[in-house]
Design a protein around this motif. Structure first.
Motif, PDB file in Angstrom:
ATOM      1  N   LEU A 156      10.859  47.280 128.524  1.00  0.00           N
ATOM      2  CA  LEU A 156      12.140  47.023 129.186  1.00  0.00           C
ATOM      3  C   LEU A 156      11.939  46.494 130.610  1.00  0.00           C
ATOM      4  CD1 LEU A 156      14.148  50.104 127.876  1.00  0.00           C
ATOM      5  CD2 LEU A 156      14.365  47.723 127.142  1.00  0.00           C
ATOM      6  N   PHE A 168       8.428  41.742 129.969  1.00  0.00           N
ATOM      7  CA  PHE A 168       9.742  42.235 129.537  1.00  0.00           C
ATOM      8  C   PHE A 168      10.099  41.654 128.169  1.00  0.00           C
ATOM      9  CE2 PHE A 168      14.282  40.981 129.407  1.00  0.00           C
ATOM     10  CZ  PHE A 168      14.881  42.225 129.433  1.00  0.00           C
ATOM     11  N   GLY A 169      10.493  42.527 127.262  1.00  0.00           N
ATOM     12  CA  GLY A 169      10.920  42.066 125.933  1.00  0.00           C
ATOM     13  C   GLY A 169       9.804  41.961 124.918  1.00  0.00           C
ATOM     14  N   ASP A 215       8.552  44.273 133.054  1.00  0.00           N
ATOM     15  CA  ASP A 215       7.169  43.774 133.041  1.00  0.00           C
ATOM     16  C   ASP A 215       6.236  44.964 133.300  1.00  0.00           C
ATOM     17  OD1 ASP A 215       8.100  41.197 132.654  1.00  0.00           O
ATOM     18  OD2 ASP A 215       8.049  40.690 134.789  1.00  0.00           O
TER      19      ASP A 215
END
Lengths: 113, 422
Positions: free
Chosen positions: A24, A52-53, A26
């Motif tokens: 959710l 992120f992701g 870096d």
């Protein structure tokens, strides 16, 4: 899906059967990230930077093993994946929509230039 | 132009002014819209459909008429043209598909009147197309460029017809219509990992809400349920619908195999992959939540008119413009479009509401984004509240509030093809 997004979580696990958590934020190499799965707290030391992701293995997967997210199979490991590793196109592959493999296996794939 | 989503979404009625259709009475109607049985201001069409926009549509039957249509649309404010590269050198089901998309777009209830411009020698017959749209009761005119004597005369002739049609449309008055008549497409494009975590589940909650109100929801993108079709199939109460769902996925997958290629790189796209999605299965599993949890009542063909009430699956490609255009041709009033990477896509005849769960994308591309549900990712917005935020946007847009894509003049249109050019 039984997940709930919680304030301050580093990563989310969508289903208790999952091998991966989704970052959710870096995450840097060496960081310990915390997540919840099946009502329990879990943590893993991240082996490499994960954006992120992107996905982080929270359990080891053998080469050729199925990889789960949302409690469902999202692909298979092309190499052994240790917990803490970035899980993405370099170490997992799709099983579906593989015209490249259908052609190679049957020799009748056709359409190749 | 408009306030970003505030905490008190129920007060959004006060912001409703810039649509050009706003009247003092709308505030009261909007207040009513947040109650249990909402109503919106719409256009009641002769066949009983309700429209939430009142477009004059200029349709080229064939690519050869595109320039004339675009010029006519430039001369008549409020008119919208749908240039496309098809309409000739097509046969069989491929030709029929082009015809059904053109006819369906003209028949869409957001369209009040239609002008068709033919070249005069193409395979899409302008008289048949006009007849197919006239079934709705709306005014339709057509002519061909060869008969009127070339582009300049065609532009002049077309502009005169378009002005007359537009004058008729200006006389139509909006009236209160029930939200239960609303048909909404759900679509995702430019996905990243936040799509499956936030924007798609939130849109699913709004889709469930619309269906509870008696409305209709359509999901498409057959390619993007590969690997997740078993989850959707469990939600088909009818065995025949279930089998049809498996059949259309199988057909798409065989098509990929025939091309001898790995889907990856095409779908998921390079942008999807950069956003953290690794395989089509992962993307699909994140995609399907956008249609909510209702039973899937039927599988429809691309651009086939939608039934009234409940959730339907339209067999369509994942390609954004082709899918949105197919939904519009099927009679959708609005398309709700989730995105992680960000996309400006609009539509010629339906408002496209852009929803993102990626806070960075909302900030970077606020020009194009309508609803931000990214607070879901830090736990400060739950899925029900995010769904309510989207639901309120649907109600306001149905009532005349312009989407960002409309404000910017995005009028994308594309027809899915299934055959070779002859």
């Amino acid at each position: 899906m039984e997940h709930a997004l919680e304030a301050g979580a580093d990563a989310i696990v969508m289903d208790v059967r999952d091998h991966v958590a989704t970052a959710l934020r870096d995450v840097a190499a060496g960081e310990t990230i915390r997540y919840k799965t099946g009502g329990r707290e879990g943590s893993v030391v991240v082996a490499e930077p994960v954006a992120f992701g992107h996905k982080i293995a929270i359990a080891a997967v053998a080469a050729g093993g199925e990889v789960r997210k949302y409690g469902e199979v999202i692909g298979r490991a092309v190499t052994a994946i240790e917990a803490g590793r970035h899980v993405h196109v370099h170490n997992i592959e799709g099983i579906r929509g593989r015209g490249d493999q259908a052609g190679a296996a049957a020799g009748t794939g056709g359409g190749k230039a | 132009m408009r306030e970003p989503e505030g905490q008190a979404s129920g007060q959004a009625a006060a912001d409703q002014t810039e649509s050009g259709q706003a009247a003092a009475s709308q505030a009261a109607d909007q207040a009513a819209a947040s109650q249990a049985a909402p109503a919106i201001m719409g256009y009641r069409r002769e066949n009983g459909d309700i429209g939430i926009r009142n477009h004059l549509l200029i349709i080229p039957t064939v690519i050869c008429s595109n320039q004339v249509c675009s010029r006519i649309a430039q001369l008549v404010p409020g008119a919208v043209a749908v240039p496309h590269p098809h309409g000739c050198s097509q046969i069989g089901a491929d030709k029929d598909r082009t015809f059904s998309v053109l006819a369906g777009t003209g028949a869409n209830p957001n369209v009040g009147a239609v002008l068709i411009v033919s070249l005069g020698c193409e395979v899409v017959d302008p008289q048949q197309l006009a007849d197919a749209i006239r079934v709705t009761g709306k005014p339709v005119e057509w002519f061909d460029i060869q008969s009127v004597g070339g582009s300049v005369k065609a532009i002049e002739h077309g502009a005169k017809l378009a002005r007359q049609l537009q004058a008729g449309l200006m006389r139509l008055r909006q009236e209160p219509v029930p939200l239960s008549k609303l048909k909404v497409g759900v679509k995702c494009g430019g996905s990243d990992a936040t799509s499956g975590l936030a924007s798609n589940p939130a849109l699913g909650a709004a889709a469930d809400r619309l269906i509870r109100e008696g409305g209709t929801v359509v999901i498409g993108e057959t390619t993007e349920i590969i690997g997740a079709e078993h989850v959707l199939a469990e939600r088909c109460p009818d065995a025949a619908v279930r089998e049809r769902l498996y059949a259309i996925v199988g057909r798409f997958e065989r098509e990929v195999e025939r091309m001898g290629a790995d889907m990856r790189g095409g779908n998921p796209s390079p942008g999807n992959i950069a956003g953290g999605l690794s395989t089509i299965e992962e993307k699909s599993l994140g995609c399907i939540s956008k249609c909510g949890t209702s039973p899937i009542l039927g599988v429809t063909e691309y651009a086939e008119p939608l039934p009234e009430g409940g959730l339907y699956f339209m067999d369509s490609p994942g390609n954004d413009i082709e899918c949105v255009s197919g939904m519009a041709a099927a009679g959708a009033h609005i398309v709700c479009f989730t995105t992680g990477r960000g996309t400006p896509t609009g539509s010629a005849v339906v408002p496209v509401i852009k929803i993102t769960g990626n806070g960075r994308t909302f900030s970077l591309m606020e020009d194009n984004m309508d609803v931000d549900v990214s607070p879901m990712l830090d736990g400060s917005l739950d899925v029900e509240a995010a769904g309510e935020r989207i639901w309120q946007e649907i109600v306001e847009v149905a009532d005349g509030k312009l989407t960002k894509a409309e404000i910017l003049g995005h009028q994308e249109f594309s027809i899915n093809r299934i055959g070779p050019s002859l």
